[in-house]
Design an enzyme around this catalytic site. Structure first.
Site, PDB file in Angstrom:
ATOM      1  N   SER A 132       0.832  -1.193   0.000  1.00 54.79           N
ATOM      2  CA  SER A 132       0.000   0.000   0.000  1.00 54.79           C
ATOM      3  C   SER A 132       0.874   1.253   0.000  1.00 54.79           C
ATOM      4  CB  SER A 132      -0.966  -0.056   1.177  1.00 54.79           C
ATOM      5  OG  SER A 132      -1.983   0.900   1.068  1.00 54.79           O
TER       6      SER A 132
ATOM      7  N   ASP B 293      -9.778  -4.100  -4.907  1.00 54.47           N
ATOM      8  CA  ASP B 293      -8.999  -3.043  -4.265  1.00 54.47           C
ATOM      9  C   ASP B 293      -9.040  -1.833  -5.204  1.00 54.47           C
ATOM     10  OD1 ASP B 293      -7.011  -1.343  -3.309  1.00 54.47           O
ATOM     11  OD2 ASP B 293      -5.525  -2.937  -3.051  1.00 54.47           O
TER      12      ASP B 293
ATOM     13  N   HIS C   8      -8.219  -4.838  -0.614  1.00 57.91           N
ATOM     14  CA  HIS C   8      -7.002  -4.203  -0.129  1.00 57.91           C
ATOM     15  C   HIS C   8      -6.565  -4.853   1.191  1.00 57.91           C
ATOM     16  CE1 HIS C   8      -4.109  -0.969  -0.253  1.00 57.91           C
ATOM     17  NE2 HIS C   8      -4.309  -0.743   1.044  1.00 57.91           N
TER      18      HIS C   8
END
Length: 346
Positions: free
Chosen positions: A192, A287, A317
């Site tokens: 991320s 995501d 995610h």
């Protein structure tokens, strides 16, 4: 009634995957032809019950929420791993770090190594929230893993994080730390925001003509701060990472006047992509950052870089940090460990 729904949400997470699949027959979410994984849908529905996407908490509360999610839904660091807390240099002073090696390994010797940068929207997360993932990667790959805690916004906005990471990287490869690290035996990676910071580091290294690592690992990275991709639009209400949270993270991370097309913010606009090391990019189809991963892999490939794309079309995610409840998270950890061994000939 809401408490009952929350209780049932937790029960679904603990059920065997085939049973959860029966519950969702005929009502699995689909985006652009990508059907969500049943366990991933169960996680998303529970998160939607636990927090209102339109009510953003204070930063400290958000940090507590992430830590609680990591503890409840992620596997802890496995047995068979030795850990040691150290400090590594940052641009404004020493920063916390943690070293992982398979039990019996020498933490300080020159050896194949993964330098890991945690996710958390640049404002949260740290060594503890990613302890299980880093430990699993160390055990399953047989490599040393160094988890590094860069400065967080809003207390320390951009460019504090990339400057910390560049400082730590240079210190590691130049022999200025207690650890011995050779660039050709080093992979830098993160998830991320940590994936974003990994890609930004590659830009900084190539621009400054500093020795690059052997490879880079980008786990559902955000690489384009314009936030205009189809997956950002289509998944704006995805509970794990709704559009309101993405905007909030970026606005806390970036100074108001910051150019979002700066390659140190949006590395997809870097002019150094053809000079970068081999990459593994992991993406989930539910995501919002799905298209970021696809576009970045394509850009690297166009530049002649060997960029392997590992897609999980049904995943959300952070699924690699939800390994207690999402089996495909464990598969992704396995695949990542195999790749690490392969690129470092470990």
């Amino acid at each position: 009634m809401r408490k009952v729904r929350i209780l049932f949400g937790f029960i679904k997470l603990l059920m065997p995957e085939p049973l959860v699949a029966l519950i969702y027959i005929g009502r699995r979410a689909t985006v652009a032809g990508r059907v969500i994984d049943t366990k991933a849908q169960a996680v998303g529905e529970l998160v939607a019950l636990l927090r209102d996407p339109n009510e953003l908490p204070p930063v400290e509360e958000s940090r507590r929420q992430l830590a609680a999610m990591a503890e409840k839904l992620g596997k802890p660091c496995p047995d068979g791993v030795s850990k040691s807390d150290i400090t590594l240099p940052g641009a404004a002073g020493d920063r916390p770090a943690r070293v992982y090696v398979p039990q019996g390994g020498n933490m300080q010797a020159v050896q194949p190594t993964l330098l890991y940068l945690h996710g958390g929207g640049w404002i949260q997360g740290g060594i503890e929230t990613h302890d299980g993932l880093c430990g699993a990667l160390a055990l399953q790959s047989g490599l040393r893993v160094i988890s590094y805690h860069y400065r967080l916004a809003p207390e320390n906005p951009f460019p504090a994080a990339p400057e910390d990471i560049l400082t730590a990287y240079r210190a590691l490869i130049e022999g200025e730390t207690v650890l011995s690290v050779a660039p050709e035996q080093l992979v830098v990676g993160g998830d991320s925001a940590g994936g974003n910071l990994t890609a930004c580091l590659m830009h900084d290294l190539a621009t400054a003509d500093i020795d690059l690592p052997r490879a880079q690992l980008l786990i559902y990275p955000g690489v384009d701060a314009r936030l205009e991709t189809p997956s950002i639009r289509d998944l704006q209400d995805q509970p794990l990472l709704p559009a309101t949270r993405i905007d909030w993270y970026i606005n806390l991370y970036l100074p108001e006047e910051q150019d979002r097309l700066d390659p140190r913010v949006s590395p997809i606009f870097s002019e150094t992509l053809s000079n970068q090391p081999e990459a593994l990019i992991i993406a989930g189809g539910h995501d919002p950052l799905w298209d970021d991963a696809q576009a970045y892999a394509a850009k690297l490939t166009e530049g002649g870089v060997n960029a392997e794309l590992l897609n999980y079309p049904g995943q959300i995610h952070a699924f690699m940090s939800l390994t207690k409840v999402i089996p495909q998270g464990n598969d992704a950890v396995d695949q990542t460990a195999d790749w690490l061994r392969r690129v470092l000939n470990a």
